[in-house]
Enzyme design. Structure first.
Site, PDB file in Angstrom:
ATOM      1  N   ARG A  69       0.861  -1.187   0.000  1.00  0.00           N
ATOM      2  CA  ARG A  69       0.000   0.000   0.000  1.00  0.00           C
ATOM      3  C   ARG A  69       0.895   1.233   0.000  1.00  0.00           C
ATOM      4  O   ARG A  69       2.107   1.140   0.106  1.00  0.00           O
ATOM      5  CB  ARG A  69      -1.020  -0.014   1.152  1.00  0.00           C
ATOM      6  N   GLY A  70       0.237   2.400  -0.155  1.00  0.00           N
ATOM      7  CA  GLY A  70       1.006   3.640  -0.312  1.00  0.00           C
ATOM      8  C   GLY A  70       1.154   3.904  -1.808  1.00  0.00           C
ATOM      9  O   GLY A  70       1.505   2.992  -2.571  1.00  0.00           O
ATOM     10  N   ALA A  71       0.874   5.141  -2.217  1.00  0.00           N
ATOM     11  CA  ALA A  71       0.766   5.437  -3.649  1.00  0.00           C
ATOM     12  C   ALA A  71       1.997   5.020  -4.475  1.00  0.00           C
ATOM     13  O   ALA A  71       1.861   4.276  -5.458  1.00  0.00           O
ATOM     14  CB  ALA A  71       0.444   6.920  -3.836  1.00  0.00           C
ATOM     15  N   ARG A  82      -6.826  -0.336  -7.493  1.00  0.00           N
ATOM     16  CA  ARG A  82      -7.271   0.707  -6.542  1.00  0.00           C
ATOM     17  C   ARG A  82      -7.466   2.001  -7.345  1.00  0.00           C
ATOM     18  O   ARG A  82      -6.631   2.310  -8.203  1.00  0.00           O
ATOM     19  CB  ARG A  82      -6.256   0.902  -5.412  1.00  0.00           C
ATOM     20  N   GLN A 137      -2.753   3.112   9.754  1.00  0.00           N
ATOM     21  CA  GLN A 137      -1.397   3.109   9.161  1.00  0.00           C
ATOM     22  C   GLN A 137      -0.428   3.958   9.980  1.00  0.00           C
ATOM     23  O   GLN A 137       0.773   3.679   9.990  1.00  0.00           O
ATOM     24  CB  GLN A 137      -1.439   3.628   7.714  1.00  0.00           C
ATOM     25  N   ASP A 195      -2.025  10.918  -2.655  1.00  0.00           N
ATOM     26  CA  ASP A 195      -2.339   9.826  -3.594  1.00  0.00           C
ATOM     27  C   ASP A 195      -2.640  10.341  -4.995  1.00  0.00           C
ATOM     28  O   ASP A 195      -2.449   9.631  -5.977  1.00  0.00           O
ATOM     29  CB  ASP A 195      -3.522   9.014  -3.068  1.00  0.00           C
ATOM     30  N   ASN A 213      -5.473  12.548  -0.098  1.00  0.00           N
ATOM     31  CA  ASN A 213      -4.641  11.720   0.784  1.00  0.00           C
ATOM     32  C   ASN A 213      -5.581  10.981   1.732  1.00  0.00           C
ATOM     33  O   ASN A 213      -6.805  11.170   1.698  1.00  0.00           O
ATOM     34  CB  ASN A 213      -3.633  12.592   1.547  1.00  0.00           C
ATOM     35  N   LYS A 214      -5.019  10.155   2.563  1.00  0.00           N
ATOM     36  CA  LYS A 214      -5.810   9.314   3.473  1.00  0.00           C
ATOM     37  C   LYS A 214      -6.887  10.124   4.204  1.00  0.00           C
ATOM     38  O   LYS A 214      -6.637  11.248   4.640  1.00  0.00           O
ATOM     39  CB  LYS A 214      -4.846   8.653   4.463  1.00  0.00           C
TER      40      LYS A 214
HETATM   41  O1  MRU Z   1      -4.637   3.320   1.778  1.00  0.00           O
HETATM   42  P1  MRU Z   1      -3.151   3.504   1.782  1.00  0.00           P
HETATM   43  O2  MRU Z   1      -2.464   2.989   3.004  1.00  0.00           O
HETATM   44  O3  MRU Z   1      -2.518   3.015   0.499  1.00  0.00           O
HETATM   45  O4  MRU Z   1      -3.011   5.094   1.812  1.00  0.00           O
HETATM   46  C1  MRU Z   1      -1.751   5.677   1.835  1.00  0.00           C
HETATM   47  C2  MRU Z   1      -1.781   7.144   1.917  1.00  0.00           C
HETATM   48  O5  MRU Z   1      -2.812   7.779   1.939  1.00  0.00           O
HETATM   49  C3  MRU Z   1      -0.447   7.818   1.873  1.00  0.00           C
HETATM   50  O6  MRU Z   1      -0.428   8.946   2.674  1.00  0.00           O
HETATM   51  C4  MRU Z   1      -0.178   8.224   0.412  1.00  0.00           C
HETATM   52  O7  MRU Z   1      -0.330   7.111  -0.422  1.00  0.00           O
HETATM   53  C5  MRU Z   1       1.179   8.773   0.234  1.00  0.00           C
HETATM   54  S1  MRU Z   1       2.403   7.503   0.325  1.00  0.00           S
HETATM   55  C6  MRU Z   1       3.934   8.149   0.059  1.00  0.00           C
END
Ligand code: MRU
Length: 358
Positions: free
Chosen positions: A52-54, A97, A203, A244, A254-255
């Site tokens: 996970r994470g963009a 996603r 997270q 993201d 973002n989250k």
């Molecule tokens: O749902 P996730 O855990 O993939 O979400 C991640 C985030 O929102 C991060 O802040 C974002 O992807 C930036 S990662 C460098």
């Protein structure tokens, strides 16, 4: 305490014929790798957030195309059939996603190879592997540049609030928002972090505190509703989060919960920075209104660690992301420098030129 993690490890890495990644569903109890050996398993790994994470899911998508290509090679297709099928699989992979544009971006980079290559099937697969590895290596270099630019705006002895995990484990390594923290801490060990827990998947608690603790960077865990309390007390000097997808006008997804932090930061006159690679900027989207927000499983809200926390049958809604309007963003820290408002202008300029904007 879990053992095995150190932030120098690669979150995801291509090895000969498969993709090796850290299984992020097992934190904080276990640190385990999983080897992904076929395309459908990669799609599932992205969807179920093993990775996970963009930026990390972008690399996972690029690896997934190679896995599909390896499978299709065994089917004795003509080159034309192979290309048609692989492009279909690529589109499927990109749909794992919907919000983080890095996934679509990295898959598109592989599609460019598929469309433009003149090589036979076997050599085309080698080209896709080389490109996947290149994107992987570049991710770490980009994050270090983001870190260095970002460190310039971190006040001496700052307490930096972050939300979710935009760290080494959300990228191939080093991190974006936490890359800024790492670079700042290397210059000034009095820098510290406040990490929002980040409900529903935690997270911040499960991943950010882990990463920072292992690197010896002081971190204090708070729950999501606490940020304005600490801002009012003068205990937060700066906010730095990842993204993201960033629209052409600077609106940043973002989250979920990030928008609330940004509003609180504005009210308390605290700088709010977004740290992200240029691959997170989607100039085809005019504003954040056009960003598709992922709706996630209701279990994430109704349960914690498999245990119910609410009345059975209660109505649930669970958007995974929110969009912070550009007016609330002090700067967007990229590998080419820090973009400032007017974002339509600075984003346009950064894609037009090699010039660093600070
Ligand atoms: O749902 P996730 O855990 O993939 O979400 C991640 C985030 O929102 C991060 O802040 C974002 O992807 C930036 S990662 C460098």
């Amino acid at each position: 305490m879990m053992t095995g993690f150190n932030s120098k490890i690669r979150t995801i890495e291509w090895i000969d014929t498969y993709s090796k990644m850290v299984d992020q569903t097992k934190f904080p109890e276990h640190f385990e790798y999983v080897n992904i050996t076929n395309g459908q398993d990669m799609f599932d790994a992205i969807k179920t957030m093993i990775v996970r994470g963009a930026p990390a899911i972008g690399i996972a998508g690029a690896h997934g195309i190679v896995l599909y290509a390896q499978e299709l090679e065994k089917q004795n297709l003509s080159r034309e059939e192979f290309v048609t099928e692989l492009l279909k699989k690529a589109d499927y992979m990109a749909s794992a996603r919907p919000t983080a544009v890095n996934l679509m971006w990295a898959v598109e980079k592989q599609k460019e190879i598929i469309r433009n290559s003149k090589s036979d099937i076997h050599s085309l697969i080698e080209e896709l592997k080389v490109n996947g590895k290149k994107l992987e290596n570049e991710d770490i270099e980009i994050n270090k540049k983001i870190g260095d630019y970002g460190a310039e705006v971190v006040p001496k002895g700052a307490t930096i609030l972050t939300h979710c995990n935009a760290g080494a484990l959300a990228t191939v390594g080093y991190g974006t928002a936490l890359g800024v923290v790492r670079s700042a801490f290397a210059k000034d060990p009095s820098v510290q972090v406040f990490a929002d827990e980040t409900r529903p998947r935690q997270q911040g608690a499960r991943i950010t505190t882990l990463e920072l603790t292992m690197d010896g960077i002081p971190v204090t865990l708070i729950t999501d509703g606490m940020c304005s309390y600490f801002m009012k007390k003068g205990m937060i000097d700066m906010v730095c989060v990842g993204a993201d997808r960033i629209a052409a006008n600077g609106d940043a997804a973002n989250k979920i919960g990030t928008y609330t932090v940004a509003i609180a930061a504005k009210y308390h006159n605290i700088p709010f920075y977004v740290a992200a690679p240029l691959s997170t900027i989607d100039t085809s989207i005019k504003s954040g209104d056009d960003i598709v927000i992922e709706e996630r499983s209701h279990d994430e809200v109704t349960h914690i660690n498999g245990k119910p926390i609410c009345a059975e049958g209660v109505n649930i809604i669970n958007p995974g992301f929110d969009v912070t309007p550009h007016e609330l963003i002090t700067g967007i820290i990229t590998e080419k420098g820090i973009l400032r408002p007017d974002y339509n202008k600075s984003i346009n300029e950064v894609f037009q030129s090699e010039r660093v904007i600070l």
